[in-house]
Write a protein that holds these residues in place. Sequence first.
Motif, PDB file in Angstrom:
ATOM      1  N   LEU A   1       0.827  -1.205   0.000  1.00 54.48           N
ATOM      2  CA  LEU A   1       0.000   0.000   0.000  1.00 54.48           C
ATOM      3  C   LEU A   1       0.862   1.256   0.000  1.00 54.48           C
ATOM      4  N   VAL A   2       0.279   2.351  -0.433  1.00 51.17           N
ATOM      5  CA  VAL A   2       0.929   3.656  -0.323  1.00 51.17           C
ATOM      6  C   VAL A   2       1.106   3.971   1.170  1.00 51.17           C
ATOM      7  N   PRO A   3       2.326   4.300   1.612  1.00 48.41           N
ATOM      8  CA  PRO A   3       2.515   4.620   3.033  1.00 48.41           C
ATOM      9  C   PRO A   3       1.768   5.884   3.418  1.00 48.41           C
ATOM     10  N   SER A   4       1.618   6.094   4.714  1.00 49.07           N
ATOM     11  CA  SER A   4       0.944   7.300   5.197  1.00 49.07           C
ATOM     12  C   SER A   4       1.691   8.532   4.708  1.00 49.07           C
ATOM     13  N   LEU A   5       0.968   9.458   4.099  1.00 44.51           N
ATOM     14  CA  LEU A   5       1.581  10.668   3.583  1.00 44.51           C
ATOM     15  C   LEU A   5       1.709  11.703   4.694  1.00 44.51           C
ATOM     16  N   PRO A   6       2.737  12.569   4.614  1.00 41.26           N
ATOM     17  CA  PRO A   6       2.912  13.594   5.660  1.00 41.26           C
ATOM     18  C   PRO A   6       1.704  14.522   5.733  1.00 41.26           C
TER      19      PRO A   6
ATOM     20  N   GLY B   1      -2.647   4.817   1.605  1.00 41.39           N
ATOM     21  CA  GLY B   1      -3.393   3.584   1.785  1.00 41.39           C
ATOM     22  C   GLY B   1      -3.850   2.914   0.514  1.00 41.39           C
ATOM     23  N   GLN B   2      -3.602   3.524  -0.644  1.00 37.19           N
ATOM     24  CA  GLN B   2      -4.037   2.934  -1.911  1.00 37.19           C
ATOM     25  C   GLN B   2      -3.173   1.721  -2.256  1.00 37.19           C
ATOM     26  N   LEU B   3      -3.787   0.721  -2.895  1.00 36.24           N
ATOM     27  CA  LEU B   3      -3.075  -0.493  -3.290  1.00 36.24           C
ATOM     28  C   LEU B   3      -2.128  -0.185  -4.447  1.00 36.24           C
TER      29      LEU B   3
END
Length: 392
Positions: A6-11, A70-72
């Motif tokens: 998943l895309v990690p948590s963005l700042p 959170g995107q796949l």
Amino acid sequence: MSFEILVPSLPESVSDATLVAWHKQAGEWVNEGDNLADLETDKVILEVPAPKSGTLVELVVQDGETVVGGQLLAKLDAQQAKPAPANEKAEEAILSPSVRKLVAEKDLDPQAIAGSGKHGRILKSDVLGFLNEQQQDAPPAPAPAAETHSPLSATAIASLRPEQRVPMTRLRAKVAERLLQAQQNAAMLTTFNEVNLKAVIDLRNQYKDRFETKHNIKLGFMSFFVKASIEALKRFPAINASIDGSDIIYHGYYDIGIAVTTPRGLIVPILRDADQLDFAGIEKGIHDFGNKARNGSISVEDLSGGTFTITNGGIFGSMLSTPILNPPQCAILGMHAIKDRPVVENGEIVIRPIMYLALSYDHRLVDGKEAVQFLGIIKECLEAPAHLLLNI
């Protein structure tokens, strides 16, 4: 076992990111912690590490697409050990060294050659016979056509003047947006002065070896300019302030932005509480920012905030420029190249290392008198560095 990457948590304050490039492709083996892809935000590059070792099964998002937290991104088949590669030595053992060399020189496929040796082993005579058959089957070469010179078409002429259209990177687009914002929303003005750096250069040359031995960092010029700027900011707090709507915010701290050029564009990491740092602390902070910028590990926190910025066009040979404000700050100091110039001292013409300084400021908050005097304080501190060392 299948894992979703998943895309990690963005700042905070970053809503989305662009997938710049995949470093691994579907079907490849990856080790836990390997960087699979780079995500570009408005400020930094984020890495996407592999959560487990295994085979990358599917890439869901392609290069250049925009993603959110959170995107796949991809799917991974986690495995304990890397599958053993096929044993190519057994196939190579069928060929003798001389045959293998001949096959490689002629760029032949051994599978297409029938072997007459024991157990189907390919002999040198088999390879030569295969080459003879290819030459006999090949059609005769056509006679060379007479050389003609036809006029170039419009398409051919256009190809001699190529053009390429590429999208802006997110960082370049953000820089463009902020620079335009500064031009449109501030009453920007620039004032200039010159400074004789002989005293700073002499002091640096005298102590740079001892400084590096003790602090394990080189003594540069930027630490002198940071110290001089802080001294001037203390005397003119409006230049360390910012405008928020109809209010003025006076900052009781000195977070100095140092403009750094990277392959991706210009970034401005922040030296927090720079007034509490000594020369070694300033040099180490700038050195760390340079390393982070080069390896792409600089964080959003490193770039957030700031009350005043220093930019050094002198490292590229710039003699004079008018730096643009870094909103919401109301001033920026521009350093330039150091050049030997004739100056008058005590009625005599002498050669001294001179740098031109430029201070761009928001005239809504800073008056011309304050800006000129601010540069005067910086000039005074640099021409007599004892002011910085003795705090007088």
